[in-house]
Design an enzyme around this catalytic site. Structure first.
Site, PDB file in Angstrom:
ATOM      1  N   LYS A 142      -0.978  -0.470  -4.587  1.00 31.58           N
ATOM      2  CA  LYS A 142      -2.578   0.011  -4.052  1.00 31.58           C
ATOM      3  C   LYS A 142      -2.418   1.210  -3.824  1.00 31.58           C
ATOM      4  CE  LYS A 142      -5.443  -1.300  -0.502  1.00 31.58           C
ATOM      5  NZ  LYS A 142      -5.857   0.393   0.101  1.00 31.58           N
TER       6      LYS A 142
ATOM      7  N   GLU B 194     -13.850  -0.467  -1.095  1.00 34.10           N
ATOM      8  CA  GLU B 194     -14.404  -0.193   0.450  1.00 34.10           C
ATOM      9  C   GLU B 194     -15.713  -0.060   0.718  1.00 34.10           C
ATOM     10  OE1 GLU B 194     -10.767   0.553   2.625  1.00 34.10           O
ATOM     11  OE2 GLU B 194     -12.108   0.232   4.877  1.00 34.10           O
TER      12      GLU B 194
ATOM     13  N   ASP C 287       1.529  -1.482   0.291  1.00 34.32           N
ATOM     14  CA  ASP C 287      -0.300  -0.016   0.251  1.00 34.32           C
ATOM     15  C   ASP C 287       1.185   1.463  -0.129  1.00 34.32           C
ATOM     16  OD1 ASP C 287      -2.633   0.396  -0.220  1.00 34.32           O
ATOM     17  OD2 ASP C 287      -2.980   0.317   2.149  1.00 34.32           O
TER      18      ASP C 287
HETATM   19  O1  KIV Z   1      -4.733  -1.434   4.134  1.00 30.50           O
HETATM   20  C1  KIV Z   1      -6.067  -2.290   4.665  1.00 30.50           C
HETATM   21  O2  KIV Z   1      -5.916  -3.178   5.423  1.00 30.50           O
HETATM   22  C2  KIV Z   1      -6.811  -1.800   3.060  1.00 30.50           C
HETATM   23  C3  KIV Z   1      -7.767  -2.870   3.373  1.00 30.50           C
HETATM   24  C4  KIV Z   1      -9.054  -2.355   4.224  1.00 30.50           C
HETATM   25  C5  KIV Z   1      -8.427  -2.911   1.789  1.00 30.50           C
HETATM   26  O3  KIV Z   1      -6.239  -1.044   2.880  1.00 30.50           O
END
Ligand code: KIV
Length: 276
Positions: free
Chosen positions: A125, A193, A96
């Site tokens: 992501k 989400e 992320d």
């Molecule tokens: O950071 C995370 O865990 C997420 C999920 C909730 C999709 O982005």
């Protein structure tokens, strides 16, 4: 004719790669994703057969003690992604990009995404819709696969007024357009989400790439959960989470037994030490 007659067969891969995601969607094979942030838990999730591991910025809430994902830094995500990447081989690892590391320009996003790819992420992501299509395009063209994230986007919780369902009413059309723009720009999958289930179903049907739902009902192409929530590490979980275990009680009970046995002298027992 049944769906099974028309759907192509899906061969389970030895290593999940980006092209497997669309193949799985076409074959109707549901995708499984779970978060992990370290080399202790990630191999357990690999053993349990997870297709994808999301090194989510939920790391901030789950392990760093923050009240939101907003304080998480690229250095935090780099260390967590590297730990996961060192400890698993089969799942696709998605790292992320944290708040403030991709919104300003595609070039800045590339530099931060490259940091996660360098330490072992297979894709990155980030949160947002059509306004980030140029960023998705640049990263994709530069060899960095991108997973989109629509619906409730926790990094924008201040602007969105907290964790709330997104995509209701007129916002549905915008969500479909955002999803199509991300796909057109090259996104390999889109996390949805906190989206009403019928809206998630429509977005899923509009896309060739898979949707991965969290709080978005059963019709998305896959599901993702935060590991600590689904394992029951916290007493409270949101209603869209199912607690599949009570890991908190299990761990507490093990530590209480340890405490008791130290105090009553039964640990260490003869099998735990050498006399000469
Ligand atoms: O950071 C995370 O865990 C997420 C999920 C909730 C999709 O982005």
């Amino acid at each position: 004719m049944t769906d099974q007659d028309t759907q192509p067969e899906f061969k389970e891969p030895k290593k999940w790669r980006v092209h497997h995601l669309m193949q799985a969607k076409r074959a109707g094979r549901k995708l499984t994703m779970i978060t992990a942030y370290d080399a202790l838990t990630a191999p357990i999730f690999e053993e349990a057969g997870m297709d994808m591991i999301l090194v989510g910025d939920s790391y901030g809430n789950v392990q760093l003690g923050y009240g939101s994902t907003i304080p998480v830094t690229i250095e935090d995500m780099e260390r967590a992604t590297a730990s996961v990447a060192r400890s698993v081989s089969r799942p696709l690892i998605v790292g992320d990009l944290p708040f403030g590391t991709y919104e300003h320009s595609p070039q800045i996003a590339f530099e931060n995404a490259a940091r996660l790819i360098r330490v072992g992420a297979n894709a990155v992501k980030f949160e947002g819709g059509a306004e980030l299509a140029d960023t998705v395009k640049l990263l994709t063209q530069s060899g960095i696969p991108v997973v989109g994230h629509l619906g409730f986007t926790p990094q924008s919780e201040n602007a969105l007024g907290g964790p709330r369902m997104q995509g209701r009413g007129d916002a549905k059309q915008k969500m479909i357009e955002d999803a199509l723009a991300l796909q057109e720009a090259g996104a390999i999958a889109i996390v949805l989400e906190l989206v009403p289930a019928p809206v998630a179903t429509e977005v899923t049907a509009a896309l060739d790439v898979p949707t991965i739902g969290i709080g978005a009902g059963p019709q998305t192409d896959g599901q993702v959960l935060v590991w600590a929530d689904m394992a029951g590490m916290n007493d409270w979980v949101p209603s869209f989470v199912k607690k599949f275990a009570d890991a908190r009680a299990l761990l507490r009970s093990a530590v209480e037994d340890y405490r008791d046995q130290v105090q009553d002298g039964t640990f260490p027992g003869p099998e735990n030490y050498k006399s000469n």
